[in-house]
Design an enzyme around this catalytic site. Structure first.
Site, PDB file in Angstrom:
ATOM      1  N   GLY A  39      15.191  15.207  11.960  1.00 58.58           N
ATOM      2  CA  GLY A  39      14.182  15.328  11.110  1.00 58.58           C
ATOM      3  C   GLY A  39      12.932  15.578  12.424  1.00 58.58           C
ATOM      4  O   GLY A  39      11.910  15.287  11.821  1.00 58.58           O
ATOM      5  N   GLY A  42       9.361  16.759  10.866  1.00 62.43           N
ATOM      6  CA  GLY A  42       8.685  16.277  10.213  1.00 62.43           C
ATOM      7  C   GLY A  42       7.332  15.339  10.736  1.00 62.43           C
ATOM      8  O   GLY A  42       7.112  15.861  11.821  1.00 62.43           O
ATOM      9  N   GLN A  43       6.791  14.448   9.961  1.00 59.67           N
ATOM     10  CA  GLN A  43       5.321  14.071  10.325  1.00 59.67           C
ATOM     11  C   GLN A  43       5.766  13.463  11.663  1.00 59.67           C
ATOM     12  O   GLN A  43       4.859  13.197  12.496  1.00 59.67           O
ATOM     13  CB  GLN A  43       5.059  13.185   9.111  1.00 59.67           C
ATOM     14  CG  GLN A  43       3.413  12.755   9.514  1.00 59.67           C
ATOM     15  CD  GLN A  43       2.949  11.723   8.684  1.00 59.67           C
ATOM     16  OE1 GLN A  43       3.808  10.944   7.982  1.00 59.67           O
ATOM     17  NE2 GLN A  43       1.627  11.534   8.591  1.00 59.67           N
ATOM     18  N   ASP A  65      16.529  19.574  13.208  1.00 61.20           N
ATOM     19  CA  ASP A  65      15.952  19.642  11.928  1.00 61.20           C
ATOM     20  C   ASP A  65      16.751  20.438  11.089  1.00 61.20           C
ATOM     21  O   ASP A  65      17.454  21.566  11.496  1.00 61.20           O
ATOM     22  CB  ASP A  65      14.524  19.683  11.880  1.00 61.20           C
ATOM     23  CG  ASP A  65      13.729  19.268  10.695  1.00 61.20           C
ATOM     24  OD1 ASP A  65      13.079  18.507  10.827  1.00 61.20           O
ATOM     25  OD2 ASP A  65      14.029  20.017   9.462  1.00 61.20           O
ATOM     26  N   ILE A  66      16.705  20.375   9.648  1.00 64.28           N
ATOM     27  CA  ILE A  66      17.398  21.251   8.760  1.00 64.28           C
ATOM     28  C   ILE A  66      16.542  22.650   8.750  1.00 64.28           C
ATOM     29  O   ILE A  66      17.168  23.580   8.573  1.00 64.28           O
ATOM     30  CB  ILE A  66      17.680  20.562   7.128  1.00 64.28           C
ATOM     31  CG1 ILE A  66      18.887  21.553   6.517  1.00 64.28           C
ATOM     32  CG2 ILE A  66      16.215  20.634   6.762  1.00 64.28           C
ATOM     33  CD1 ILE A  66      19.145  20.941   5.210  1.00 64.28           C
ATOM     34  N   ARG A  67      15.170  22.448   8.804  1.00 64.43           N
ATOM     35  CA  ARG A  67      14.284  23.816   9.077  1.00 64.43           C
ATOM     36  C   ARG A  67      14.361  24.163  10.621  1.00 64.43           C
ATOM     37  O   ARG A  67      14.289  23.402  11.571  1.00 64.43           O
ATOM     38  CB  ARG A  67      13.164  23.329   8.774  1.00 64.43           C
ATOM     39  CG  ARG A  67      12.791  22.909   7.270  1.00 64.43           C
ATOM     40  CD  ARG A  67      11.442  22.237   7.195  1.00 64.43           C
ATOM     41  NE  ARG A  67      11.421  20.761   7.505  1.00 64.43           N
ATOM     42  CZ  ARG A  67      10.411  19.923   7.526  1.00 64.43           C
ATOM     43  NH1 ARG A  67       9.239  20.491   7.027  1.00 64.43           N
ATOM     44  NH2 ARG A  67      10.431  18.767   7.878  1.00 64.43           N
ATOM     45  N   TYR A 169      13.342   5.620  -3.372  1.00 63.51           N
ATOM     46  CA  TYR A 169      13.166   5.557  -1.975  1.00 63.51           C
ATOM     47  C   TYR A 169      13.222   4.194  -1.247  1.00 63.51           C
ATOM     48  O   TYR A 169      14.030   3.738  -0.306  1.00 63.51           O
ATOM     49  CB  TYR A 169      11.559   6.078  -1.706  1.00 63.51           C
ATOM     50  CG  TYR A 169      11.173   6.107  -0.109  1.00 63.51           C
ATOM     51  CD1 TYR A 169      11.701   6.899   0.605  1.00 63.51           C
ATOM     52  CD2 TYR A 169      10.263   5.209   0.031  1.00 63.51           C
ATOM     53  CE1 TYR A 169      11.298   7.011   1.985  1.00 63.51           C
ATOM     54  CE2 TYR A 169       9.913   5.314   1.334  1.00 63.51           C
ATOM     55  CZ  TYR A 169      10.020   6.297   2.416  1.00 63.51           C
ATOM     56  OH  TYR A 169       9.505   5.986   3.604  1.00 63.51           O
ATOM     57  N   LYS A 173      15.681   2.517   1.468  1.00 63.00           N
ATOM     58  CA  LYS A 173      15.448   1.792   2.457  1.00 63.00           C
ATOM     59  C   LYS A 173      15.822   0.160   2.856  1.00 63.00           C
ATOM     60  O   LYS A 173      16.314  -0.344   3.692  1.00 63.00           O
ATOM     61  CB  LYS A 173      13.812   1.617   2.678  1.00 63.00           C
ATOM     62  CG  LYS A 173      13.064   2.886   2.600  1.00 63.00           C
ATOM     63  CD  LYS A 173      13.488   3.492   4.113  1.00 63.00           C
ATOM     64  CE  LYS A 173      12.744   5.024   4.567  1.00 63.00           C
ATOM     65  NZ  LYS A 173      13.273   5.643   5.850  1.00 63.00           N
TER      66      LYS A 173
HETATM   67  N1  SER Z   1       4.392   6.940   3.798  1.00 65.92           N
HETATM   68  C1  SER Z   1       5.722   6.626   3.049  1.00 65.92           C
HETATM   69  C2  SER Z   1       5.651   7.432   1.666  1.00 65.92           C
HETATM   70  O1  SER Z   1       4.550   7.280   1.068  1.00 65.92           O
HETATM   71  C3  SER Z   1       6.067   5.511   2.926  1.00 65.92           C
HETATM   72  O2  SER Z   1       7.145   4.837   3.797  1.00 65.92           O
HETATM   73  O3  SER Z   1       6.630   7.551   1.197  1.00 65.92           O
END
Ligand code: SER
Length: 342
Positions: A39, A42-43, A65-67, A169, A173
């Protein structure tokens, strides 16, 4: 403690020297040398790779990354983390000793595609854990404030408390935290992790998250002196500036394993804020900044199910977590950096 020792074993040493060598390496915290980051576009990943390369050397950090492509110079591999064999082959090819698994869908995107989120977030995680088990790697993956739910205590949310998330999500987690615990107890994999709050940075924008407004607000403040947020006034969530988030990963990964009681899911936080708090902090620099509201019911509902402020005491006690940036300090830095960037 087998994981980090055996992979650094110099063959010419006697057994006793070996033990001493390994113990010294661990005491020095010098156990993380060749790292695969998934990843990486990503951010978090894009900045983590830069920080790790500064610390451990460019060629010792494999971005993936996949990208396709890469933000900067250095080893890069295109990987779909749902392909366990590909992940294994890349880790083996580069002879890594650590995997930092970041590839995942964020909360709002996961709510739009729950089955895809399960397949990617859980499938990718178990593949990465299997690679860590098979190749004896140290392992990091982030959990989130999203692991909590509406029945969790909202203020100073304890390290150990009710966790009944109502988002896909969050389900991912919580399951992920438990899975990392399992790989530690069952196989001795040196798994470690934190529960991240919303992360704010000026480098790579987040995508598909509920806390993304707290990044967009700065971009729009600099561009237009105006922002319309999709989160309602009075909705508090935990936030953190990216330098603190990156520092936390390195500090946790280098921490003495004997001190890590809650190894896979440390609450960490720096800021508890609602949209109007960001606006107030921004107005100290841009007095005419205007904040408007156009609430998105999906993301609002997610936000309301999450804590207002986490208690990070366990992280502070067990591995010395501390955040440098509060809301005002972060705001000053964000605006300064974005003015240069835009
Ligand atoms: N920043 C994340 C989200 O908003 C939370 O882990 O999904």
């Amino acid at each position: 403690m087998s994981a980090n020792i055996s992979r650094q074993t110099p063959y010419l040493f006697s057994y006793r020297h070996l033990i001493e060598f390994a113990a010294a390496e661990i005491v020095r915290g010098n156990v993380m040398k060749k790292i695969l980051v998934t990843g990486a576009q990503g951010q978090i990943g894009s900045e983590l790779v830069t920080t790790l390369r500064q610390q451990y050397g460019t060629t010792n950090v494999i971005a993936s990354d996949i990208r396709a492509g890469q933000a900067e110079e250095g080893p890069f591999e295109t990987i779909d983390v749902t392909d366990g064999k590909a992940l294994y082959d890349i880790a083996k090819k580069h002879n890594v000793d650590t995997i930092m698994h970041l590839a995942a869908l964020l909360s709002a995107e996961a709510e739009a595609n729950p089955k895809l989120a399960w397949d990617l977030n859980m499938g990718g995680l178990i593949n990465a854990l299997e690679v860590a088990k098979d190749l004896n790697l140290q392992f990091f993956t982030p959990s989130s404030i999203g692991a909590f739910g509406p029945t969790t205590p909202k203020k100073r949310t304890p390290q150990e408390t009710i966790m009944r998330p109502t988002t896909m999500y969050g389900v991912n987690k919580v399951a992920g935290e438990l899975l990392c615990d399992y790989y530690y107890y069952r196989y001795g994999v040196d798994t470690r992790g934190v529960r991240y709050p919303g992360l704010i940075s000026y480098v790579t924008p987040p995508g598909g998250g509920t806390t993304d407004y707290a990044v967009e607000i700065y971009y729009e403040a600099v561009r237009k002196q105006q922002y319309t947020t999709y989160i309602a006034s009075g909705t508090y969530m935990d936030m953190m500036y990216m330098p603190d988030a990156l520092h936390a990963i390195i500090k946790l990964m280098e921490a003495d394993p004997d001190k890590l009681v809650h190894r896979n899911a440390y609450n960490i936080s720096a800021i508890s804020a609602a949209p109007e708090d960001f606006a107030k902090a921004i107005r100290k620099h841009i007095p005419d900044f205007e904040l408007a509201y156009d609430v998105d019911p999906v993301r609002q509902q997610i936000a309301e199910s999450w804590p207002d402020s986490l208690d990070s005491t366990a992280a502070a006690q067990e591995w010395g977590f501390e955040a440098e940036y509060d809301l005002d300090k972060m705001t000053a830095d964000m605006l300064e950096k974005l003015r240069v960037k835009q």
